[in-house]
Design a protein around this motif. Sequence first.
Motif, PDB file in Angstrom:
ATOM      1  N   LEU A 196    -109.479  64.606 -19.302  1.00  0.00           N
ATOM      2  CA  LEU A 196    -108.372  64.046 -20.066  1.00  0.00           C
ATOM      3  C   LEU A 196    -107.188  63.848 -19.125  1.00  0.00           C
ATOM      4  O   LEU A 196    -106.982  64.631 -18.194  1.00  0.00           O
ATOM      5  N   GLY A 197    -106.416  62.792 -19.373  1.00  0.00           N
ATOM      6  CA  GLY A 197    -105.323  62.454 -18.477  1.00  0.00           C
ATOM      7  C   GLY A 197    -103.976  62.488 -19.170  1.00  0.00           C
ATOM      8  O   GLY A 197    -103.768  63.227 -20.129  1.00  0.00           O
ATOM      9  N   GLY A 198    -103.043  61.670 -18.677  1.00  0.00           N
ATOM     10  CA  GLY A 198    -101.690  61.674 -19.204  1.00  0.00           C
ATOM     11  C   GLY A 198    -100.819  62.692 -18.492  1.00  0.00           C
ATOM     12  O   GLY A 198    -101.298  63.548 -17.741  1.00  0.00           O
ATOM     13  N   SER A 199     -99.523  62.629 -18.747  1.00  0.00           N
ATOM     14  CA  SER A 199     -98.582  63.489 -18.036  1.00  0.00           C
ATOM     15  C   SER A 199     -98.756  64.962 -18.399  1.00  0.00           C
ATOM     16  O   SER A 199     -98.493  65.848 -17.582  1.00  0.00           O
ATOM     17  N   GLY A 200     -99.206  65.252 -19.623  1.00  0.00           N
ATOM     18  CA  GLY A 200     -99.320  66.636 -20.067  1.00  0.00           C
ATOM     19  C   GLY A 200    -100.343  67.456 -19.314  1.00  0.00           C
ATOM     20  O   GLY A 200    -100.283  68.685 -19.325  1.00  0.00           O
ATOM     21  N   VAL A 201    -101.269  66.796 -18.643  1.00  0.00           N
ATOM     22  CA  VAL A 201    -102.336  67.529 -17.954  1.00  0.00           C
ATOM     23  C   VAL A 201    -101.874  68.123 -16.628  1.00  0.00           C
ATOM     24  O   VAL A 201    -102.454  69.097 -16.132  1.00  0.00           O
TER      25      VAL A 201
ATOM     26  N   TYR B 153     -86.609  67.565 -19.830  1.00  0.00           N
ATOM     27  CA  TYR B 153     -87.017  67.014 -18.538  1.00  0.00           C
ATOM     28  C   TYR B 153     -88.335  66.280 -18.793  1.00  0.00           C
ATOM     29  O   TYR B 153     -89.287  66.899 -19.256  1.00  0.00           O
ATOM     30  N   THR B 154     -88.427  65.021 -18.501  1.00  0.00           N
ATOM     31  CA  THR B 154     -89.750  64.407 -18.545  1.00  0.00           C
ATOM     32  C   THR B 154     -90.537  64.888 -17.329  1.00  0.00           C
ATOM     33  O   THR B 154     -89.960  65.145 -16.265  1.00  0.00           O
ATOM     34  N   GLY B 155     -91.847  65.005 -17.475  1.00  0.00           N
ATOM     35  CA  GLY B 155     -92.662  65.534 -16.389  1.00  0.00           C
ATOM     36  C   GLY B 155     -92.533  64.741 -15.100  1.00  0.00           C
ATOM     37  O   GLY B 155     -92.551  65.300 -14.001  1.00  0.00           O
ATOM     38  N   LYS B 156     -92.370  63.431 -15.238  1.00  0.00           N
ATOM     39  CA  LYS B 156     -92.382  62.588 -14.033  1.00  0.00           C
ATOM     40  C   LYS B 156     -91.096  62.654 -13.225  1.00  0.00           C
ATOM     41  O   LYS B 156     -91.054  62.189 -12.081  1.00  0.00           O
ATOM     42  N   VAL B 157     -90.020  63.243 -13.778  1.00  0.00           N
ATOM     43  CA  VAL B 157     -88.757  63.247 -13.042  1.00  0.00           C
ATOM     44  C   VAL B 157     -88.890  63.966 -11.708  1.00  0.00           C
ATOM     45  O   VAL B 157     -88.272  63.577 -10.706  1.00  0.00           O
ATOM     46  N   PHE B 158     -89.729  64.982 -11.641  1.00  0.00           N
ATOM     47  CA  PHE B 158     -89.855  65.746 -10.400  1.00  0.00           C
ATOM     48  C   PHE B 158     -90.644  64.971  -9.341  1.00  0.00           C
ATOM     49  O   PHE B 158     -90.356  65.065  -8.151  1.00  0.00           O
ATOM     50  N   GLU B 159     -91.626  64.199  -9.799  1.00  0.00           N
ATOM     51  CA  GLU B 159     -92.310  63.315  -8.854  1.00  0.00           C
ATOM     52  C   GLU B 159     -91.373  62.201  -8.404  1.00  0.00           C
ATOM     53  O   GLU B 159     -91.415  61.775  -7.236  1.00  0.00           O
ATOM     54  N   TYR B 160     -90.521  61.731  -9.299  1.00  0.00           N
ATOM     55  CA  TYR B 160     -89.498  60.760  -8.911  1.00  0.00           C
ATOM     56  C   TYR B 160     -88.624  61.327  -7.792  1.00  0.00           C
ATOM     57  O   TYR B 160     -88.312  60.642  -6.796  1.00  0.00           O
TER      58      TYR B 160
END
Length: 585
Positions: free
Chosen positions: A155-160, A491-498
């Motif tokens: 399963l994918g998506g940001s939650g994983v 915090y959205t999960g992707k902010v840290f990868e940003y």
Amino acid sequence: MRRVGGSLSLDNLENYSRDFKDNIQNLIENGYLEEVKVMILEYEKIVEKDFELYSIKGTIALLEGDLKKAEKYFLDGLTEKPYDSDLIYNLAYLYEMRKENISAYRQYKKLFPLAMGDLKEIVSLKITELEKLTQVNDYIERKKVLIIAYIFPPLGGSGVQRTLKFVKYLRDFGWEPVVLTVDEGDFPFTDSTLEKEIPQEVEVIRIRENKDLDIYYVNKLIEMYQTVVGNDVILKEYIELLESNPDKLNDFAFLPDHAIVFAKEVLDKINDLLNFDEIDLIYSTSGPYSDHLIGYFLKKKYEKKWICDFRDEWTNNPYADFDRKSILFKMIESMEINILESCDKILTTTPLAMQNYIRSFDLETNKIETITNGYDEQDFSELLTSNEQGGDKKFRIMHNGIIYMIRTPETFMKAVHNLVLYDLIPREKIEILFTLTENDDHWRDIAEQLGIDDLVDFLGYLNHQESLLYASNADLLLLIVGPGEKNKSVYTGKVFEYLRLGKRILALSPSESLVEALINKTSRGANYEFEDVQGMQEYILSLYKEWETKEFSDLVINEDIRGFERRQLTQKLSDVFTEVIKENN
């Protein structure tokens, strides 16, 4: 290798079945595997379901060298008959063939109390030999934590990402994760590329959801609710709702979410699949919030310490539109209260979410901690970034993530429209990329209405590495959190990868939000209120002018950024684990 099976009693077919298996055994021992496969096909036309065929088919695949197929047959058989000695032995033997010594050791340990006579002696010797190996001894020494996570690769998506990265690095800090997840879950995103990040020989227990649901099954769910809700008045009102709306069971019966079916199957089957004497700690992560119901019941049954990790708040979730007067909300709220009271530690992903929990549920501050999301340095080690500027290259703005509900790009698109309408940015010099949205056609229509449809491209769902590659070649990253007071704590999960990508960020979140504070602290860009179109367009234009002069470069990765690296965050988690199991011991 063990004999492929014993006897199986089938009405009116017992003698036929016994003769068939004796003949099959002789043919296998003499190497007539193709003939055996033909005979099995004929046999299955007469006997619809014979459990022992799993062992027979697995043995044939093993002899043919197809270890992956053999493993599937053995595991499928153990799903139906978890204590079958032949299947367990053959699976352990297969793992030894693949040099997967930890997995072999686990199977032999499971088999030992079931074995008798010569087999018990053989298994004892296998265990002794395997325990001499360094990797097995290290496995034995590590503390074991059961990770309950419906959303787990494939399963994918940001939650994983949060759960996967914890599992990836926990061994570095003395913890052995045992993952409990769904088999073929009902989830819109899959990303099989993530499976390669699961450490070798980490045990992943997959339990399939029941698709054959009826009123009897719903009654069993209600029995679960009765325990975890703990309020007879609320439960009585809920049952009355179900009884008065029999045509809406699909809307009302699955609480807190549809993954409750997975939870029910887990609670029915997990005792046959896992020895809880070897488990030191239970950790559940949401969403879905049904993961915490599993943790709730397992803690009570096995008297283990239990940590609840809320990737998003539950009844205070800014993206959930609850009717707080409804009985369904009262049911879920009661579940949350009892879960928070019963667990030994609560984790959140933001400091404001932690404060919300403390304030809303009158929690003691030492019961709850924050471990943020982050980025994994290994994900960035092989990215190829294009640094071309000027010429035919366009100023690229990208939103990397899912656009849904209140996370909409409409005000941002208006800002872009104004910039090209007044020729502040030539339309041939700018492009906008979106990954998955709830409705691409809707946003294409909006782009067309604004006259910027030629600037916008929708990439659809990308696997994690593909999405990072696209983002690494963007000039500006769009981060949409959404409007409203509740979104201050997100915090959205992707902010840290940003942050790790070293790109400027244009964030749309409330003033004085966590995201704004983070971006300001790390000097990574600018945050604007959701409706501040003028502010957005001024910021985009200023960056475009800088880019046009070829004085535009990626930002430095400093210590403020490195503090969000996943391995460091996993070390924090392991410290929490150690602290929790030491309490009251």
